[in-house]
Design a protein around this motif. Sequence first.
Motif, mmCIF file in Angstrom:
data_model
loop_
_atom_site.group_PDB
_atom_site.id
_atom_site.type_symbol
_atom_site.label_atom_id
_atom_site.label_comp_id
_atom_site.label_asym_id
_atom_site.label_seq_id
_atom_site.Cartn_x
_atom_site.Cartn_y
_atom_site.Cartn_z
ATOM 1 N N SER A 175 -19.358 -15.897 -2.031
ATOM 2 C CA SER A 175 -19.840 -16.508 -0.787
ATOM 3 C C SER A 175 -18.961 -17.684 -0.359
ATOM 4 N N HIS B 59 -15.704 -16.084 0.954
ATOM 5 C CA HIS B 59 -15.976 -15.411 2.234
ATOM 6 C C HIS B 59 -15.987 -16.411 3.391
ATOM 7 N N ALA B 60 -16.517 -17.589 3.175
ATOM 8 C CA ALA B 60 -16.552 -18.609 4.229
ATOM 9 C C ALA B 60 -15.148 -19.019 4.670
ATOM 10 N N GLU C 112 -17.459 -14.681 13.180
ATOM 11 C CA GLU C 112 -18.677 -13.899 13.404
ATOM 12 C C GLU C 112 -18.259 -12.593 14.077
ATOM 13 N N ARG D 170 -18.472 -8.391 10.413
ATOM 14 C CA ARG D 170 -18.675 -9.618 9.629
ATOM 15 C C ARG D 170 -20.012 -9.462 8.926
ATOM 16 N N ASP E 298 -22.018 -11.171 6.028
ATOM 17 C CA ASP E 298 -22.078 -12.318 5.131
ATOM 18 C C ASP E 298 -22.792 -11.997 3.823
ATOM 19 N N CYS F 197 -20.103 -9.855 1.967
ATOM 20 C CA CYS F 197 -18.824 -10.585 1.959
ATOM 21 C C CYS F 197 -17.663 -9.685 2.408
ATOM 22 N N THR G 235 -15.259 -8.695 5.929
ATOM 23 C CA THR G 235 -14.817 -9.006 7.286
ATOM 24 C C THR G 235 -13.716 -8.025 7.649
#
Length: 166
Positions: free
Chosen positions: A27, A30-31, A58, A79, A81, A84, A86
Motif C-alpha cells: 500500500s 502503490h501510493a 485515480e 487504479r 487501491d 495495488c 495501476t
Amino acid sequence: MNTARESKFKAKRVTRQYVQKINAAPSVVHALICPVKEAEWLEGWDYELIFSQSGLAEYGCVFTSQSAGEETIWIITKRDDVRCETEFARITPGSRAALVAVSIHDGGHLTSRVTIRYTITALTEAGNQFIDNFTEENFVKDMQFWEATKNHYLKTGKALPQTDAA
C-alpha cells in the motif's frame, strides 16, 4: 462511404517487463505510483497534472510529462487501491503509444514485488527508432534506477540524485 484503409507503415511493437523489490508494504509503494508523488522520489520528473478530482492518481487522471524534448500524454485507465494495480495509456505524439501496467504484491518481511510492464507500439518511423533503442538492457537500467530511487526515498525521504545511481 468507407474511408478505412490499411497503413503502409509497418509499426514495431515491443513488451518489456521487470520486477522490482521495494522495501515497504504494497500500500505504501502503490501510493508512490502517482504523477504528483513521483516528483518526490524521481529526480527530474517533469509533469503537468491536467485533470484529477483528488489531486492524485485515480481512474481517469490525465497528465503530461516532458522527457528528452518530447511531451507524452498519460491517462490512468485502471487504479485499484485494494489490489495495488495501476494501468496507464500513454501517447507520445508523432512517435509511439504505450500501455504501462504496474502491479504490487507482498514480498514478505515488509517488502513488495513491483511488476512493471511496458508494451510500446510505434506510430511512425520515429517510434520504430525509439523501439530499436528500447533494448532490454536499457529498460533494465531504467527499472533498476527507479528501484534504487524508490528505496532511497522510502529510507531518507529524498530523491536519489541521478548521478548517485550508477
